[in-house]
Design a protein around this motif. Structure first.
Motif, PDB file in Angstrom:
ATOM      1  N   PRO A 107       0.763  -1.245   0.026  1.00 44.82           N
ATOM      2  CA  PRO A 107       0.016   0.066  -0.110  1.00 44.82           C
ATOM      3  C   PRO A 107       0.837   1.201  -0.164  1.00 44.82           C
ATOM      4  CG  PRO A 107       0.287  -0.678   2.264  1.00 44.82           C
ATOM      5  CD  PRO A 107       1.051  -1.693   1.313  1.00 44.82           C
ATOM      6  N   CYS A 108       0.327   2.466  -0.267  1.00 46.85           N
ATOM      7  CA  CYS A 108       0.777   3.569  -0.008  1.00 46.85           C
ATOM      8  C   CYS A 108       0.779   4.132   1.244  1.00 46.85           C
ATOM      9  CB  CYS A 108       0.510   4.654  -1.121  1.00 46.85           C
ATOM     10  SG  CYS A 108       1.087   6.380  -0.954  1.00 46.85           S
ATOM     11  N   PRO A 109       1.358   4.337   2.237  1.00 46.04           N
ATOM     12  CA  PRO A 109       1.256   4.567   3.511  1.00 46.04           C
ATOM     13  C   PRO A 109       0.771   5.895   3.800  1.00 46.04           C
ATOM     14  CG  PRO A 109       3.641   3.971   3.429  1.00 46.04           C
ATOM     15  CD  PRO A 109       2.949   4.085   2.211  1.00 46.04           C
ATOM     16  N   GLY A 110       0.765   6.908   2.705  1.00 46.79           N
ATOM     17  CA  GLY A 110       0.262   8.191   2.886  1.00 46.79           C
ATOM     18  C   GLY A 110      -1.233   7.963   2.792  1.00 46.79           C
ATOM     19  N   SER A 111      -1.862   7.012   2.236  1.00 45.33           N
ATOM     20  CA  SER A 111      -3.283   7.022   1.848  1.00 45.33           C
ATOM     21  C   SER A 111      -3.852   6.311   3.011  1.00 45.33           C
ATOM     22  CB  SER A 111      -3.388   5.838   0.579  1.00 45.33           C
ATOM     23  OG  SER A 111      -3.001   4.640   1.043  1.00 45.33           O
ATOM     24  N   GLY A 112      -3.100   5.881   3.925  1.00 48.14           N
ATOM     25  CA  GLY A 112      -3.763   5.287   5.260  1.00 48.14           C
ATOM     26  C   GLY A 112      -4.511   4.094   5.049  1.00 48.14           C
ATOM     27  N   CYS A 113      -4.223   3.134   4.114  1.00 47.80           N
ATOM     28  CA  CYS A 113      -4.866   2.098   3.765  1.00 47.80           C
ATOM     29  C   CYS A 113      -4.276   0.772   4.118  1.00 47.80           C
ATOM     30  CB  CYS A 113      -5.254   1.918   2.270  1.00 47.80           C
ATOM     31  SG  CYS A 113      -6.357   3.180   1.770  1.00 47.80           S
ATOM     32  N   GLY A 114      -3.008   0.913   4.756  1.00 49.53           N
ATOM     33  CA  GLY A 114      -2.226  -0.414   4.984  1.00 49.53           C
ATOM     34  C   GLY A 114      -2.806  -1.353   5.855  1.00 49.53           C
ATOM     35  N   THR A 115      -3.338  -0.844   7.002  1.00 45.61           N
ATOM     36  CA  THR A 115      -3.795  -1.863   7.978  1.00 45.61           C
ATOM     37  C   THR A 115      -5.202  -2.197   7.300  1.00 45.61           C
ATOM     38  OG1 THR A 115      -4.713   0.155   9.202  1.00 45.61           O
ATOM     39  CG2 THR A 115      -2.636  -0.882  10.002  1.00 45.61           C
ATOM     40  N   ASP A 116      -6.058  -1.426   6.716  1.00 49.33           N
ATOM     41  CA  ASP A 116      -7.147  -2.031   6.078  1.00 49.33           C
ATOM     42  C   ASP A 116      -6.803  -3.205   5.243  1.00 49.33           C
ATOM     43  OD1 ASP A 116      -9.479   0.402   6.738  1.00 49.33           O
ATOM     44  OD2 ASP A 116      -7.421   1.219   6.267  1.00 49.33           O
ATOM     45  N   LYS A 117      -5.872  -3.154   4.499  1.00 49.01           N
ATOM     46  CA  LYS A 117      -5.698  -4.389   3.453  1.00 49.01           C
ATOM     47  C   LYS A 117      -5.269  -5.510   4.397  1.00 49.01           C
ATOM     48  CE  LYS A 117      -2.974  -3.554   0.298  1.00 49.01           C
ATOM     49  NZ  LYS A 117      -3.422  -4.445  -1.056  1.00 49.01           N
ATOM     50  N   VAL A 118      -4.270  -5.212   5.282  1.00 49.00           N
ATOM     51  CA  VAL A 118      -4.043  -6.382   6.026  1.00 49.00           C
ATOM     52  C   VAL A 118      -5.208  -6.882   6.787  1.00 49.00           C
ATOM     53  CG1 VAL A 118      -2.558  -7.091   8.218  1.00 49.00           C
ATOM     54  CG2 VAL A 118      -1.640  -5.539   6.481  1.00 49.00           C
ATOM     55  N   PHE A 119      -5.924  -6.333   7.578  1.00 52.22           N
ATOM     56  CA  PHE A 119      -6.902  -6.761   8.392  1.00 52.22           C
ATOM     57  C   PHE A 119      -8.264  -7.549   7.304  1.00 52.22           C
ATOM     58  CE2 PHE A 119      -6.156  -3.365  11.840  1.00 52.22           C
ATOM     59  CZ  PHE A 119      -5.251  -4.096  12.230  1.00 52.22           C
ATOM     60  N   THR A 120      -8.407  -6.753   6.091  1.00 52.16           N
ATOM     61  CA  THR A 120      -9.350  -7.534   5.406  1.00 52.16           C
ATOM     62  C   THR A 120      -8.769  -8.953   5.034  1.00 52.16           C
ATOM     63  OG1 THR A 120     -10.134  -5.337   4.697  1.00 52.16           O
ATOM     64  CG2 THR A 120     -10.356  -7.201   3.119  1.00 52.16           C
ATOM     65  N   ASP A 121      -7.585  -8.779   4.610  1.00 54.44           N
ATOM     66  CA  ASP A 121      -6.737 -10.039   4.032  1.00 54.44           C
ATOM     67  C   ASP A 121      -7.081 -11.254   5.087  1.00 54.44           C
ATOM     68  OD1 ASP A 121      -6.007  -8.905   1.618  1.00 54.44           O
ATOM     69  OD2 ASP A 121      -4.005  -9.190   2.093  1.00 54.44           O
ATOM     70  N   VAL A 122      -6.510 -10.854   6.411  1.00 55.49           N
ATOM     71  CA  VAL A 122      -6.563 -11.769   7.389  1.00 55.49           C
ATOM     72  C   VAL A 122      -7.865 -12.240   7.786  1.00 55.49           C
ATOM     73  CG1 VAL A 122      -5.606 -12.384   9.450  1.00 55.49           C
ATOM     74  CG2 VAL A 122      -4.155 -11.306   7.916  1.00 55.49           C
ATOM     75  N   VAL A 123      -8.824 -11.312   7.946  1.00 54.37           N
ATOM     76  CA  VAL A 123     -10.128 -11.673   8.459  1.00 54.37           C
ATOM     77  C   VAL A 123     -10.780 -12.609   7.447  1.00 54.37           C
ATOM     78  CG1 VAL A 123     -12.378 -10.699   8.791  1.00 54.37           C
ATOM     79  CG2 VAL A 123     -10.553  -9.715   9.924  1.00 54.37           C
ATOM     80  N   GLN A 124     -10.851 -12.229   6.158  1.00 58.87           N
ATOM     81  CA  GLN A 124     -11.499 -13.033   5.261  1.00 58.87           C
ATOM     82  C   GLN A 124     -10.575 -14.336   5.145  1.00 58.87           C
ATOM     83  OE1 GLN A 124     -14.189 -10.973   5.160  1.00 58.87           O
ATOM     84  NE2 GLN A 124     -14.494 -11.965   3.335  1.00 58.87           N
ATOM     85  N   LEU A 125      -9.622 -14.408   5.095  1.00 60.83           N
ATOM     86  CA  LEU A 125      -8.805 -15.630   4.976  1.00 60.83           C
ATOM     87  C   LEU A 125      -9.214 -16.668   6.378  1.00 60.83           C
ATOM     88  CD1 LEU A 125      -6.524 -17.552   3.773  1.00 60.83           C
ATOM     89  CD2 LEU A 125      -5.027 -16.372   4.829  1.00 60.83           C
ATOM     90  N   CYS A 126      -8.948 -16.168   7.446  1.00 61.44           N
ATOM     91  CA  CYS A 126      -9.044 -16.727   8.771  1.00 61.44           C
ATOM     92  C   CYS A 126     -10.623 -17.087   9.329  1.00 61.44           C
ATOM     93  CB  CYS A 126      -8.293 -16.258   9.740  1.00 61.44           C
ATOM     94  SG  CYS A 126      -6.429 -16.181   9.570  1.00 61.44           S
ATOM     95  N   SER A 127     -11.311 -16.100   8.811  1.00 65.61           N
ATOM     96  CA  SER A 127     -12.811 -16.503   9.333  1.00 65.61           C
ATOM     97  C   SER A 127     -13.824 -17.057   8.297  1.00 65.61           C
ATOM     98  CB  SER A 127     -13.602 -15.038   9.478  1.00 65.61           C
ATOM     99  OG  SER A 127     -12.883 -14.225  10.497  1.00 65.61           O
ATOM    100  N   VAL A 128     -13.144 -16.871   7.011  1.00 65.05           N
ATOM    101  CA  VAL A 128     -14.189 -17.453   5.807  1.00 65.05           C
ATOM    102  C   VAL A 128     -13.426 -18.911   5.286  1.00 65.05           C
ATOM    103  CG1 VAL A 128     -15.440 -17.012   3.761  1.00 65.05           C
ATOM    104  CG2 VAL A 128     -15.338 -15.140   5.513  1.00 65.05           C
ATOM    105  N   HIS A 129     -12.257 -18.543   4.540  1.00 66.28           N
ATOM    106  CA  HIS A 129     -11.861 -19.458   3.635  1.00 66.28           C
ATOM    107  C   HIS A 129     -11.224 -20.500   4.366  1.00 66.28           C
ATOM    108  CE1 HIS A 129     -13.054 -16.828   0.435  1.00 66.28           C
ATOM    109  NE2 HIS A 129     -12.244 -15.838   0.979  1.00 66.28           N
ATOM    110  N   ILE A 130     -10.213 -20.499   5.390  1.00 64.98           N
ATOM    111  CA  ILE A 130      -9.563 -21.548   5.903  1.00 64.98           C
ATOM    112  C   ILE A 130     -10.656 -22.655   6.694  1.00 64.98           C
ATOM    113  CG2 ILE A 130      -8.127 -22.073   7.990  1.00 64.98           C
ATOM    114  CD1 ILE A 130      -6.169 -20.113   7.061  1.00 64.98           C
ATOM    115  N   PRO A 131     -11.766 -22.012   7.376  1.00 60.88           N
ATOM    116  CA  PRO A 131     -12.428 -22.774   7.761  1.00 60.88           C
ATOM    117  C   PRO A 131     -13.196 -23.908   6.804  1.00 60.88           C
ATOM    118  CG  PRO A 131     -12.857 -20.847   8.800  1.00 60.88           C
ATOM    119  CD  PRO A 131     -11.771 -20.752   7.949  1.00 60.88           C
ATOM    120  N   ASN A 132     -13.601 -23.207   5.737  1.00 63.48           N
ATOM    121  CA  ASN A 132     -14.016 -23.958   4.716  1.00 63.48           C
ATOM    122  C   ASN A 132     -13.100 -25.186   3.963  1.00 63.48           C
ATOM    123  OD1 ASN A 132     -16.571 -22.680   5.037  1.00 63.48           O
ATOM    124  ND2 ASN A 132     -16.095 -20.956   3.318  1.00 63.48           N
TER     125      ASN A 132
END
Length: 400
Positions: free
Chosen positions: A286-311
């Motif tokens: 991400p571009c740190p100035g855009s302030g989206c870095g943690t949004d991308k991390v948390f979205t990736d991890v939440v979708q992976l760990c809460s949705v896809h890995i259990p399936n």
């Protein structure tokens, strides 16, 4: 050979969050990370805004992170040497290593952490084998690659990392203190660029404990003389790119290590492979100035760990058809596209001088100014007068 369902390579924010979430869900997992404590590093140093807080809350780590952070409560917005708004703030500041080590502290004991470096990887439709620097091998059904910009393992798997925008931006982090007085007048401050020739997006000042922290975002080449000046004479370099700042906040000194991090924007390709997924910066920067870095991390991890890995764990195999579901996840795709758009929009609104981008800068300025006037009117004027004043301000602000 140790066996596990999930092997996580990399214990930064993405990998540690994944380990904490999987461990709390009772999934068999191992975290592979060479450092017992995350070392100092210039990355995300605050979380704020309701959407970002909501994404953090989905990880189950919000309380722990906020307990280790400093809430500034109010932020001042300024440009052209004047304050244009003072608004309530949801910003929580921390050093990145504090954030990561706090998240690691939330990893359940059921998740084993191996302090070693992953040096080799072999994947298949069934199980994956990771070779460690200790000579040990780990066998896992799925590998979560969360080792940031490191390319060694990705090269083994022929996962590319084409650069979308070389040296897209430069982030600068430093401690700042008022000179000849105890504190700054403001609790936190965001100061926007004054002119395109300064090649500066904005400066944000916010507290971490008793220290005022500065994050500056500029658009320059890595070998620009200004970058060297920022290391050697940081006060003069900051005055150069934000000439009216000192008159607003008073004399100041910059102390400690000035950290400078050039950012290449990239997005990995050839990622849909059996047995392995990439999260966070391992997938795209991400571009740190855009302030989206943690949004991308948390979205990736939440979708992976809460949705896809259990399936995925509910049925045999870990083939590419399963892995592709993660990369085509609608929430992940939406977040990735939004972050990329914000990165290029911020650069354009900072540097471009076409009529369109000049208008965008003025729209943003008058929009923030209008919000500040409305806020002050509501706080100081009687109800009916405040409504009239607010209506006049809204009518005077250009439409988007």
């Amino acid at each position: 050979m140790r066996q596990t369902d999930i092997a996580i390579i990399g214990g930064g924010l993405a990998g540690s969050t994944a380990a904490a979430m999987l461990g709390r869900a009772g999934v068999s997992a191992i975290l592979i990370e060479p450092h017992r404590l995350h070392p100092p590093e210039l990355r995300c140093e605050k979380i704020g805004g309701q959407p970002q807080i909501d994404r953090l809350a989905k990880t189950g780590l919000l309380d722990a992170v906020f307990d280790a952070a400093t809430h500034d409560h109010e932020i001042w917005l300024a440009r052209f040497g004047r304050v244009i708004d003072k608004r309530p703030s949801q910003q929580h500041g921390f050093l990145y290593e504090t954030l990561v080590n706090t998240v690691r502290g939330e990893i359940p004991s059921s998740v084993e952490t191996i302090h070693a470096k992953a040096v080799s990887i072999r994947t298949s439709d069934d199980r994956q084998t990771i070779g460690l620097s200790t000579g040990e091998d780990i066998s896992a059904r799925l590998v979560v690659l969360a080792n940031g910009a490191s390319v060694g393992l990705r090269d083994q798997l022929k996962i590319g990392r084409p650069v979308i925008s070389a040296c897209h931006s430069i982030s600068v982090g430093f401690d700042i203190a008022p000179k000849d007085r105890d504190t700054f007048e403001f609790p936190a401050l965001t100061y926007f660029a004054e002119a395109t020739r300064h090649r500066t997006a904005y400066l944000t000042l916010f507290p971490i404990g008793a220290t005022m922290r500065g994050n500056l975002f500029v658009y320059r080449e890595a070998n620009d003389p200004w970058v060297r000046a920022m290391r050697r004479t940081p006060e003069a370099a900051l005055d150069e790119c934000l000439p009216k700042l000192r008159a607003l906040i008073g004399d100041y000194t910059i102390s400690g290590d000035v950290k400078i991090r050039p950012i290449d924007l990239y997005e990995s390709d050839n990622v849909v492979q059996p047995g392995i997924v990439l999260v966070g910066d391992a997938f795209a920067s991400p571009c740190p100035g855009s302030g989206c870095g943690t949004d991308k991390v948390f979205t990736d991890v939440v979708q992976l760990c809460s949705v896809h890995i259990p399936n995925w764990l509910a049925s045999p195999g870990m083939g590419a058809e399963k892995i592709g579901q993660y990369y085509s996840d609608p929430l992940k795709l939406e977040c990735d596209a939004w972050a990329k758009k914000k990165a290029f929009t911020l650069r354009a609104v900072t540097l471009e001088n076409s009529l369109y981008w000049r208008m965008q800068r003025w729209i943003r300025f008058f929009g923030r100014l209008g919000e500040g006037i409305v806020r002050r009117a509501r706080e100081t004027l009687p109800g009916e007068l405040a409504l009239v004043g607010c209506a006049l301000v809204v009518m005077s602000v250009p439409a988007m």
